[in-house]
Design a protein around this motif. Structure first.
Motif, PDB file in Angstrom:
ATOM      1  N   ASP A  73     -40.675 -69.798   2.596  1.00 21.54           N
ATOM      2  CA  ASP A  73     -40.801 -69.178   1.481  1.00 21.54           C
ATOM      3  C   ASP A  73     -39.455 -68.119   1.264  1.00 21.54           C
ATOM      4  N   LEU A  74     -38.231 -68.710   0.897  1.00 19.69           N
ATOM      5  CA  LEU A  74     -37.186 -67.747   0.283  1.00 19.69           C
ATOM      6  C   LEU A  74     -36.901 -67.344  -0.704  1.00 19.69           C
ATOM      7  N   SER A  75     -38.084 -67.298  -1.611  1.00 27.02           N
ATOM      8  CA  SER A  75     -37.696 -66.748  -2.987  1.00 27.02           C
ATOM      9  C   SER A  75     -37.198 -65.358  -2.920  1.00 27.02           C
ATOM     10  N   PRO A  76     -37.794 -64.287  -1.935  1.00 27.32           N
ATOM     11  CA  PRO A  76     -37.450 -63.241  -1.919  1.00 27.32           C
ATOM     12  C   PRO A  76     -35.911 -62.792  -1.663  1.00 27.32           C
ATOM     13  N   VAL A  77     -35.424 -63.854  -1.118  1.00 24.33           N
ATOM     14  CA  VAL A  77     -33.877 -63.791  -1.048  1.00 24.33           C
ATOM     15  C   VAL A  77     -32.888 -64.045  -1.972  1.00 24.33           C
ATOM     16  N   GLU A  78     -33.619 -64.556  -3.278  1.00 21.20           N
ATOM     17  CA  GLU A  78     -32.666 -64.846  -4.372  1.00 21.20           C
ATOM     18  C   GLU A  78     -32.103 -63.765  -4.736  1.00 21.20           C
ATOM     19  N   GLY A  79     -30.930 -63.876  -5.399  1.00 19.85           N
ATOM     20  CA  GLY A  79     -30.053 -62.897  -6.175  1.00 19.85           C
ATOM     21  C   GLY A  79     -29.007 -63.549  -7.106  1.00 19.85           C
ATOM     22  N   ASP A  80     -28.520 -62.701  -7.880  1.00 17.71           N
ATOM     23  CA  ASP A  80     -27.115 -63.126  -8.627  1.00 17.71           C
ATOM     24  C   ASP A  80     -26.176 -63.897  -7.570  1.00 17.71           C
ATOM     25  N   ILE A  81     -26.203 -63.104  -6.496  1.00 15.18           N
ATOM     26  CA  ILE A  81     -25.090 -63.354  -5.257  1.00 15.18           C
ATOM     27  C   ILE A  81     -25.903 -63.012  -4.116  1.00 15.18           C
ATOM     28  N   VAL A  82     -25.794 -64.007  -2.794  1.00 10.12           N
ATOM     29  CA  VAL A  82     -26.247 -63.623  -1.754  1.00 10.12           C
ATOM     30  C   VAL A  82     -25.372 -63.398  -0.343  1.00 10.12           C
ATOM     31  N   TYR A  83     -25.592 -62.124   0.007  1.00  8.47           N
ATOM     32  CA  TYR A  83     -24.738 -61.968   1.153  1.00  8.47           C
ATOM     33  C   TYR A  83     -25.379 -62.293   2.632  1.00  8.47           C
ATOM     34  N   VAL A  84     -24.776 -63.079   3.395  1.00  4.89           N
ATOM     35  CA  VAL A  84     -25.520 -63.383   4.586  1.00  4.89           C
ATOM     36  C   VAL A  84     -24.779 -63.013   5.577  1.00  4.89           C
ATOM     37  N   ARG A  85     -25.314 -62.445   6.934  1.00  2.00           N
ATOM     38  CA  ARG A  85     -24.647 -62.158   8.098  1.00  2.00           C
ATOM     39  C   ARG A  85     -25.409 -62.618   9.203  1.00  2.00           C
ATOM     40  N   PHE A  86     -24.794 -62.775  10.376  1.00  7.38           N
ATOM     41  CA  PHE A  86     -25.569 -63.279  11.630  1.00  7.38           C
ATOM     42  C   PHE A  86     -25.478 -62.531  12.678  1.00  7.38           C
ATOM     43  N   ALA A  87     -26.554 -62.140  13.584  1.00 10.61           N
ATOM     44  CA  ALA A  87     -26.653 -61.433  14.741  1.00 10.61           C
ATOM     45  C   ALA A  87     -26.119 -62.241  15.856  1.00 10.61           C
ATOM     46  N   GLY A  88     -24.722 -62.377  16.019  1.00 14.45           N
ATOM     47  CA  GLY A  88     -24.260 -63.101  17.298  1.00 14.45           C
ATOM     48  C   GLY A  88     -24.589 -64.497  16.958  1.00 14.45           C
ATOM     49  N   VAL A  94     -13.663 -49.162  -7.963  1.00 17.10           N
ATOM     50  CA  VAL A  94     -13.781 -50.799  -7.645  1.00 17.10           C
ATOM     51  C   VAL A  94     -15.037 -51.198  -8.452  1.00 17.10           C
ATOM     52  N   GLY A  95     -16.148 -50.391  -8.570  1.00 14.85           N
ATOM     53  CA  GLY A  95     -17.351 -50.973  -9.319  1.00 14.85           C
ATOM     54  C   GLY A  95     -16.921 -50.849 -10.761  1.00 14.85           C
ATOM     55  N   ARG A  96     -16.031 -50.052 -11.294  1.00 16.18           N
ATOM     56  CA  ARG A  96     -15.712 -50.413 -12.824  1.00 16.18           C
ATOM     57  C   ARG A  96     -14.996 -51.728 -12.996  1.00 16.18           C
ATOM     58  N   GLU A  97     -14.017 -51.767 -11.889  1.00 18.40           N
ATOM     59  CA  GLU A  97     -13.102 -53.011 -12.151  1.00 18.40           C
ATOM     60  C   GLU A  97     -13.839 -54.384 -12.087  1.00 18.40           C
ATOM     61  N   ILE A  98     -15.002 -54.455 -10.963  1.00 23.25           N
ATOM     62  CA  ILE A  98     -15.478 -55.768 -10.910  1.00 23.25           C
ATOM     63  C   ILE A  98     -17.092 -55.717 -11.676  1.00 23.25           C
ATOM     64  N   ASP A  99     -17.090 -54.676 -12.733  1.00 22.31           N
ATOM     65  CA  ASP A  99     -18.335 -54.638 -13.428  1.00 22.31           C
ATOM     66  C   ASP A  99     -19.622 -54.870 -12.612  1.00 22.31           C
ATOM     67  N   ALA A 100     -19.573 -54.127 -11.737  1.00 23.79           N
ATOM     68  CA  ALA A 100     -20.632 -54.269 -10.522  1.00 23.79           C
ATOM     69  C   ALA A 100     -22.128 -53.916 -11.086  1.00 23.79           C
ATOM     70  N   THR A 101     -22.502 -53.134 -12.194  1.00 20.36           N
ATOM     71  CA  THR A 101     -23.765 -53.017 -12.540  1.00 20.36           C
ATOM     72  C   THR A 101     -24.385 -54.321 -13.252  1.00 20.36           C
ATOM     73  N   GLN A 102     -23.462 -55.310 -13.527  1.00 25.17           N
ATOM     74  CA  GLN A 102     -23.949 -56.692 -14.004  1.00 25.17           C
ATOM     75  C   GLN A 102     -24.510 -57.653 -12.922  1.00 25.17           C
ATOM     76  N   THR A 103     -24.391 -57.319 -11.766  1.00 28.89           N
ATOM     77  CA  THR A 103     -24.884 -58.149 -10.632  1.00 28.89           C
ATOM     78  C   THR A 103     -25.696 -57.590  -9.598  1.00 28.89           C
ATOM     79  N   GLN A 104     -26.870 -58.470  -9.418  1.00 28.06           N
ATOM     80  CA  GLN A 104     -27.832 -58.101  -8.482  1.00 28.06           C
ATOM     81  C   GLN A 104     -27.549 -58.948  -7.077  1.00 28.06           C
ATOM     82  N   ALA A 105     -27.131 -58.069  -6.137  1.00 30.26           N
ATOM     83  CA  ALA A 105     -26.884 -58.670  -4.881  1.00 30.26           C
ATOM     84  C   ALA A 105     -27.847 -58.824  -3.891  1.00 30.26           C
ATOM     85  N   SER A 106     -28.289 -59.790  -3.187  1.00 30.72           N
ATOM     86  CA  SER A 106     -29.239 -59.842  -2.163  1.00 30.72           C
ATOM     87  C   SER A 106     -28.559 -60.022  -0.753  1.00 30.72           C
ATOM     88  N   VAL A 107     -28.849 -59.129   0.065  1.00 27.86           N
ATOM     89  CA  VAL A 107     -28.075 -58.921   1.648  1.00 27.86           C
ATOM     90  C   VAL A 107     -29.266 -59.392   2.565  1.00 27.86           C
TER      91      VAL A 107
END
Length: 334
Positions: A260-275, A204-217
Protein backbone atom coordinates in the motif's frame (compact mmCIF):
# COMPACT_ATOMS: atom_id res chain seq x y z
CA UNK A 1 21.39 17.66 -13.98
CA UNK A 2 24.34 19.87 -13.07
CA UNK A 3 24.13 22.09 -10.00
CA UNK A 4 26.31 25.07 -9.17
CA UNK A 5 28.66 25.41 -6.20
CA UNK A 6 29.30 28.55 -4.18
CA UNK A 7 32.08 30.91 -3.23
CA UNK A 8 35.84 31.20 -3.56
CA UNK A 9 38.27 29.50 -1.18
CA UNK A 10 41.85 29.96 -0.10
CA UNK A 11 42.48 26.43 -1.33
CA UNK A 12 40.57 25.13 -4.34
CA UNK A 13 39.67 21.45 -3.96
CA UNK A 14 39.93 19.37 -7.10
CA UNK A 15 36.34 18.26 -7.61
CA UNK A 16 37.35 16.85 -11.00
CA UNK A 17 38.47 13.75 -9.10
CA UNK A 18 34.88 13.10 -8.09
CA UNK A 19 32.90 11.24 -10.74
CA UNK A 20 29.13 11.04 -10.49
CA UNK A 21 27.65 9.52 -13.62
CA UNK A 22 24.37 7.83 -12.65
CA UNK A 23 21.42 9.62 -14.25
CA UNK A 24 18.59 7.15 -13.59
CA UNK A 25 17.77 4.70 -10.79
CA UNK A 26 14.79 2.41 -11.42
CA UNK A 27 13.11 5.11 -13.49
CA UNK A 28 13.87 7.95 -11.08
CA UNK A 29 15.91 10.84 -12.42
CA UNK A 30 19.03 11.43 -10.33
CA UNK A 31 19.44 14.98 -9.04
CA UNK A 32 22.79 16.38 -7.92
CA UNK A 33 25.01 13.73 -9.45
CA UNK A 34 27.13 16.45 -11.09
CA UNK A 35 27.21 18.73 -8.06
CA UNK A 36 30.02 21.27 -8.40
CA UNK A 37 32.07 21.44 -5.19
CA UNK A 38 34.96 23.60 -6.41
CA UNK A 39 35.34 26.54 -4.04
CA UNK A 40 32.37 25.37 -2.00
CA UNK A 41 33.92 26.13 1.40
CA UNK A 42 34.65 29.86 1.62
CA UNK A 43 37.73 31.62 2.95
CA UNK A 44 38.14 31.66 6.72
CA UNK A 45 35.53 33.91 8.33
CA UNK A 46 36.61 36.60 10.81
CA UNK A 47 36.93 35.56 14.43
CA UNK A 48 34.11 36.65 16.74
CA UNK A 49 35.53 39.71 18.57
CA UNK A 50 33.49 39.38 21.77
CA UNK A 51 33.71 36.98 24.70
CA UNK A 52 37.44 36.30 24.43
CA UNK A 53 39.23 35.95 27.76
CA UNK A 54 42.94 35.74 27.04
CA UNK A 55 43.38 32.80 24.67
CA UNK A 56 40.02 31.23 25.48
CA UNK A 57 36.32 31.86 25.10
CA UNK A 58 33.58 30.49 27.43
CA UNK A 59 30.91 28.66 25.42
CA UNK A 60 27.72 27.13 26.78
CA UNK A 61 26.56 23.82 25.35
CA UNK A 62 24.68 20.62 26.18
CA UNK A 63 27.17 19.54 28.85
CA UNK A 64 27.64 22.92 30.52
CA UNK A 65 30.07 25.78 29.95
CA UNK A 66 33.57 25.13 28.62
CA UNK A 67 36.61 27.33 28.09
CA UNK A 68 37.45 26.78 24.44
CA UNK A 69 40.41 28.06 22.45
CA UNK A 70 39.36 31.44 21.08
CA UNK A 71 40.67 30.51 17.63
CA UNK A 72 41.00 26.71 17.41
CA UNK A 73 43.77 25.33 15.21
CA UNK A 74 43.37 21.53 15.36
CA UNK A 75 39.73 20.42 15.32
CA UNK A 76 38.12 17.00 15.51
CA UNK A 77 34.47 16.89 14.45
CA UNK A 78 32.12 14.07 15.44
CA UNK A 79 28.81 14.91 13.76
CA UNK A 80 27.37 16.08 10.44
CA UNK A 81 26.31 19.49 11.72
CA UNK A 82 29.79 20.32 12.96
CA UNK A 83 31.48 19.21 9.76
CA UNK A 84 29.02 21.22 7.68
CA UNK A 85 29.62 24.27 9.89
CA UNK A 86 33.39 23.94 9.54
CA UNK A 87 32.94 24.32 5.79
CA UNK A 88 30.38 27.11 6.02
CA UNK A 89 32.58 29.37 8.20
CA UNK A 90 35.75 28.53 6.29
CA UNK A 91 37.65 26.76 9.06
CA UNK A 92 37.59 23.38 7.33
CA UNK A 93 41.34 23.35 6.65
CA UNK A 94 41.91 23.11 10.41
CA UNK A 95 39.84 19.93 10.75
CA UNK A 96 42.37 17.16 11.43
CA UNK A 97 39.91 14.32 11.95
CA UNK A 98 36.20 13.60 11.76
CA UNK A 99 33.76 10.80 12.44
CA UNK A 100 32.77 8.99 9.26
CA UNK A 101 29.50 10.60 8.18
CA UNK A 102 28.99 8.92 4.81
CA UNK A 103 30.52 5.41 4.93
CA UNK A 104 28.78 3.97 1.87
CA UNK A 105 29.21 6.73 -0.72
CA UNK A 106 32.58 8.24 0.11
CA UNK A 107 34.62 7.92 -3.06
CA UNK A 108 38.35 8.24 -2.30
CA UNK A 109 37.93 9.73 1.19
CA UNK A 110 36.10 9.16 4.43
CA UNK A 111 33.73 12.13 4.48
CA UNK A 112 30.72 13.37 2.46
CA UNK A 113 31.45 14.31 -1.12
CA UNK A 114 28.93 17.17 -1.02
CA UNK A 115 31.39 19.12 1.15
CA UNK A 116 34.14 18.88 -1.47
CA UNK A 117 37.33 16.86 -1.75
CA UNK A 118 39.15 18.91 0.91
CA UNK A 119 36.88 17.65 3.67
CA UNK A 120 36.29 14.31 1.95
CA UNK A 121 39.96 13.48 2.56
CA UNK A 122 39.90 14.27 6.30
CA UNK A 123 40.91 11.09 8.19
CA UNK A 124 38.19 9.15 9.98
CA UNK A 125 38.15 8.77 13.76
CA UNK A 126 35.49 6.07 13.69
CA UNK A 127 31.83 6.15 12.73
CA UNK A 128 29.32 8.72 13.92
CA UNK A 129 27.95 7.52 17.24
CA UNK A 130 31.01 5.43 18.12
CA UNK A 131 34.17 7.59 17.93
CA UNK A 132 37.59 6.00 18.39
CA UNK A 133 38.95 7.73 21.50
CA UNK A 134 42.53 6.61 20.90
CA UNK A 135 42.47 7.82 17.29
CA UNK A 136 41.20 11.21 18.44
CA UNK A 137 43.91 11.50 21.10
CA UNK A 138 46.61 10.66 18.53
CA UNK A 139 45.61 13.73 16.49
CA UNK A 140 46.36 16.08 19.41
CA UNK A 141 43.31 18.34 18.84
CA UNK A 142 42.74 21.61 20.68
CA UNK A 143 38.95 21.39 20.14
CA UNK A 144 36.52 18.46 19.82
CA UNK A 145 33.06 19.21 18.45
CA UNK A 146 30.24 16.67 18.75
CA UNK A 147 26.58 16.37 19.71
CA UNK A 148 24.65 15.43 22.83
CA UNK A 149 23.54 12.13 21.29
CA UNK A 150 27.00 10.76 22.12
CA UNK A 151 26.16 10.93 25.83
CA UNK A 152 27.83 12.16 28.98
CA UNK A 153 30.21 9.21 29.37
CA UNK A 154 31.75 9.84 25.97
CA UNK A 155 31.92 13.54 26.76
CA UNK A 156 33.86 12.85 29.93
CA UNK A 157 36.34 10.69 28.01
CA UNK A 158 36.84 13.33 25.33
CA UNK A 159 37.45 16.16 27.81
CA UNK A 160 40.57 14.33 28.98
CA UNK A 161 41.97 14.89 25.48
CA UNK A 162 40.89 18.46 24.66
CA UNK A 163 38.16 21.03 25.38
CA UNK A 164 34.95 19.49 24.06
CA UNK A 165 31.60 20.93 22.99
CA UNK A 166 28.46 18.85 22.55
CA UNK A 167 25.75 20.76 20.72
CA UNK A 168 22.19 20.36 21.97
CA UNK A 169 20.06 18.73 19.28
CA UNK A 170 16.29 18.73 19.01
CA UNK A 171 15.66 22.41 18.29
CA UNK A 172 16.04 22.22 14.53
CA UNK A 173 19.02 22.23 12.22
CA UNK A 174 19.52 26.00 12.31
CA UNK A 175 19.96 26.07 16.08
CA UNK A 176 22.46 23.21 15.93
CA UNK A 177 24.36 24.92 13.13
CA UNK A 178 24.65 28.16 15.12
CA UNK A 179 25.92 26.28 18.16
CA UNK A 180 28.60 24.65 16.03
CA UNK A 181 29.62 27.95 14.44
CA UNK A 182 29.91 29.59 17.87
CA UNK A 183 32.11 26.75 19.16
CA UNK A 184 34.38 27.32 16.16
CA UNK A 185 34.70 30.98 17.16
CA UNK A 186 32.64 32.23 14.24
CA UNK A 187 29.07 32.56 15.44
CA UNK A 188 28.52 35.84 13.57
CA UNK A 189 29.55 34.20 10.31
CA UNK A 190 27.05 31.46 11.10
CA UNK A 191 24.23 33.99 11.53
CA UNK A 192 25.17 35.66 8.26
CA UNK A 193 25.26 32.30 6.43
CA UNK A 194 21.78 31.44 7.68
CA UNK A 195 20.38 34.85 6.77
CA UNK A 196 21.80 34.52 3.27
CA UNK A 197 20.34 31.03 2.90
CA UNK A 198 16.88 32.15 4.06
CA UNK A 199 16.88 34.99 1.54
CA UNK A 200 17.90 32.62 -1.24
CA UNK A 201 15.30 30.04 -0.18
CA UNK A 202 12.56 32.67 -0.43
CA UNK A 203 13.85 33.81 -3.82
CA UNK A 204 14.09 30.28 -5.22
CA UNK A 205 10.61 29.51 -3.91
CA UNK A 206 9.21 32.40 -5.94
CA UNK A 207 11.20 31.47 -9.03
CA UNK A 208 9.99 27.86 -9.08
CA UNK A 209 6.44 28.70 -7.92
CA UNK A 210 6.98 26.34 -4.99
CA UNK A 211 3.57 26.72 -3.36
CA UNK A 212 1.90 25.06 -6.35
CA UNK A 213 3.62 21.71 -5.76
CA UNK A 214 3.19 19.08 -3.05
CA UNK A 215 6.37 17.05 -2.64
CA UNK A 216 6.61 13.61 -1.09
CA UNK A 217 9.93 12.62 0.53
CA UNK A 218 10.74 8.92 0.89
CA UNK A 219 13.72 7.00 2.27
CA UNK A 220 14.38 3.35 1.54
CA UNK A 221 16.15 1.47 4.32
CA UNK A 222 17.37 -2.09 3.90
CA UNK A 223 13.89 -3.53 4.49
CA UNK A 224 11.51 -0.65 5.15
CA UNK A 225 10.08 2.50 3.56
CA UNK A 226 10.14 5.67 5.66
CA UNK A 227 8.30 8.88 4.76
CA UNK A 228 9.71 12.17 6.04
CA UNK A 229 7.57 14.38 8.21
CA UNK A 230 7.78 18.18 8.32
CA UNK A 231 10.35 18.17 11.15
CA UNK A 232 13.01 16.27 9.24
CA UNK A 233 15.91 18.23 7.76
CA UNK A 234 14.48 17.92 4.24
CA UNK A 235 11.00 18.73 5.53
CA UNK A 236 12.21 21.96 7.10
CA UNK A 237 13.98 23.04 3.89
CA UNK A 238 10.88 22.32 1.80
CA UNK A 239 8.78 24.42 4.17
CA UNK A 240 11.19 27.35 4.04
CA UNK A 241 11.18 27.30 0.24
CA UNK A 242 7.38 27.13 0.29
CA UNK A 243 6.95 23.67 -1.18
CA UNK A 244 3.77 21.97 0.04
CA UNK A 245 3.46 18.43 1.35
CA UNK A 246 0.74 15.85 0.67
CA UNK A 247 -1.96 15.72 3.34
CA UNK A 248 -0.63 12.44 4.73
CA UNK A 249 2.85 13.91 5.27
CA UNK A 250 2.00 17.04 7.26
CA UNK A 251 2.36 15.56 10.73
CA UNK A 252 5.01 13.06 11.84
CA UNK A 253 7.26 10.72 9.90
CA UNK A 254 5.83 7.25 9.27
CA UNK A 255 6.47 3.91 7.58
CA UNK A 256 4.54 2.39 4.70
CA UNK A 257 4.15 -1.20 3.51
CA UNK A 258 5.07 -2.33 0.03
CA UNK A 259 1.50 -3.46 -0.69
CA UNK A 260 0.00 0.00 0.00
CA UNK A 261 2.11 2.83 -1.33
CA UNK A 262 -0.70 5.37 -1.63
CA UNK A 263 0.67 7.52 1.25
CA UNK A 264 3.82 8.03 -0.84
CA UNK A 265 1.92 9.81 -3.62
CA UNK A 266 2.64 13.46 -4.38
CA UNK A 267 2.86 15.87 -7.28
CA UNK A 268 6.55 14.95 -7.18
CA UNK A 269 8.31 12.23 -5.18
CA UNK A 270 11.89 12.52 -3.90
CA UNK A 271 13.48 9.18 -3.01
CA UNK A 272 16.76 8.46 -1.28
CA UNK A 273 18.51 5.28 -0.23
CA UNK A 274 20.19 4.30 3.05
CA UNK A 275 23.35 2.82 1.59
CA UNK A 276 23.67 -0.08 -0.86
CA UNK A 277 21.13 -2.23 1.00
CA UNK A 278 18.62 0.61 0.89
CA UNK A 279 19.19 1.04 -2.82
CA UNK A 280 18.75 -2.68 -3.46
CA UNK A 281 15.44 -2.72 -1.58
CA UNK A 282 14.37 0.56 -3.18
CA UNK A 283 14.98 -0.79 -6.68
CA UNK A 284 12.86 -3.85 -5.87
CA UNK A 285 9.97 -1.69 -4.67
CA UNK A 286 10.30 0.75 -7.56
CA UNK A 287 10.18 -2.09 -10.07
CA UNK A 288 6.91 -3.37 -8.61
CA UNK A 289 3.30 -2.88 -9.75
CA UNK A 290 2.26 -0.91 -6.65
CA UNK A 291 4.97 1.68 -7.32
CA UNK A 292 4.12 1.97 -11.01
CA UNK A 293 0.48 2.56 -10.08
CA UNK A 294 1.44 5.93 -8.54
CA UNK A 295 0.48 8.92 -10.67
CA UNK A 296 3.80 10.63 -10.00
CA UNK A 297 5.61 7.59 -11.46
CA UNK A 298 3.39 7.57 -14.55
CA UNK A 299 3.99 11.29 -15.00
CA UNK A 300 7.78 10.95 -14.74
CA UNK A 301 7.92 12.97 -11.54
CA UNK A 302 10.15 10.81 -9.34
CA UNK A 303 13.67 11.95 -8.52
CA UNK A 304 16.47 10.27 -6.55
CA UNK A 305 18.49 12.55 -4.27
CA UNK A 306 21.61 12.11 -2.17
CA UNK A 307 20.80 10.58 1.21
CA UNK A 308 23.65 12.30 3.05
CA UNK A 309 22.53 15.71 1.80
CA UNK A 310 18.78 15.30 2.33
CA UNK A 311 19.30 13.65 5.73
CA UNK A 312 21.94 16.19 6.69
CA UNK A 313 22.24 19.14 9.01
CA UNK A 314 23.80 22.48 8.17
CA UNK A 315 23.68 25.36 5.78
CA UNK A 316 25.91 23.75 3.14
CA UNK A 317 23.60 20.73 2.97
CA UNK A 318 20.59 23.06 3.00
CA UNK A 319 21.95 24.92 -0.02
CA UNK A 320 22.51 21.60 -1.79
CA UNK A 321 18.85 20.69 -1.19
CA UNK A 322 17.89 24.15 -2.47
CA UNK A 323 19.87 23.54 -5.66
CA UNK A 324 18.20 20.15 -6.07
CA UNK A 325 14.75 21.70 -5.74
CA UNK A 326 15.61 24.45 -8.20
CA UNK A 327 16.74 21.85 -10.74
CA UNK A 328 13.89 19.39 -10.33
CA UNK A 329 10.66 20.74 -8.83
CA UNK A 330 9.22 21.61 -12.23
CA UNK A 331 11.11 18.94 -14.17
CA UNK A 332 10.15 15.60 -15.65
CA UNK A 333 12.20 12.46 -16.11
CA UNK A 334 12.86 11.94 -19.79
Amino acid sequence: MALAGCSDSETQDDASTIIRTTTNIAGAGVVGNNRDTVGLCPALAPLDPTGIEGDTRPVGHAEGISALPADPQRIVVLDAAGLDASCAVGIWERVVGAATIDPDFRGDGDQPLYLGTGLASVPSVGPVGAPDIDAIAALDPDLILGADLLGSNTYDELTTIAPTVFTATGQGWKDTFLQSAAALGRGQAGFEALASFSADAERVGREIDATQTQASVVRFDADSIEVDGPNSFAGQILAEVGVGRPQSQRDAAFSVETDDLSPVEGDIVYVRFAGPDGETFGREVMDGDAWHALGSVTDGRVFAVNDTVWSGSGVVAARAVLDDLSASLNAYVS
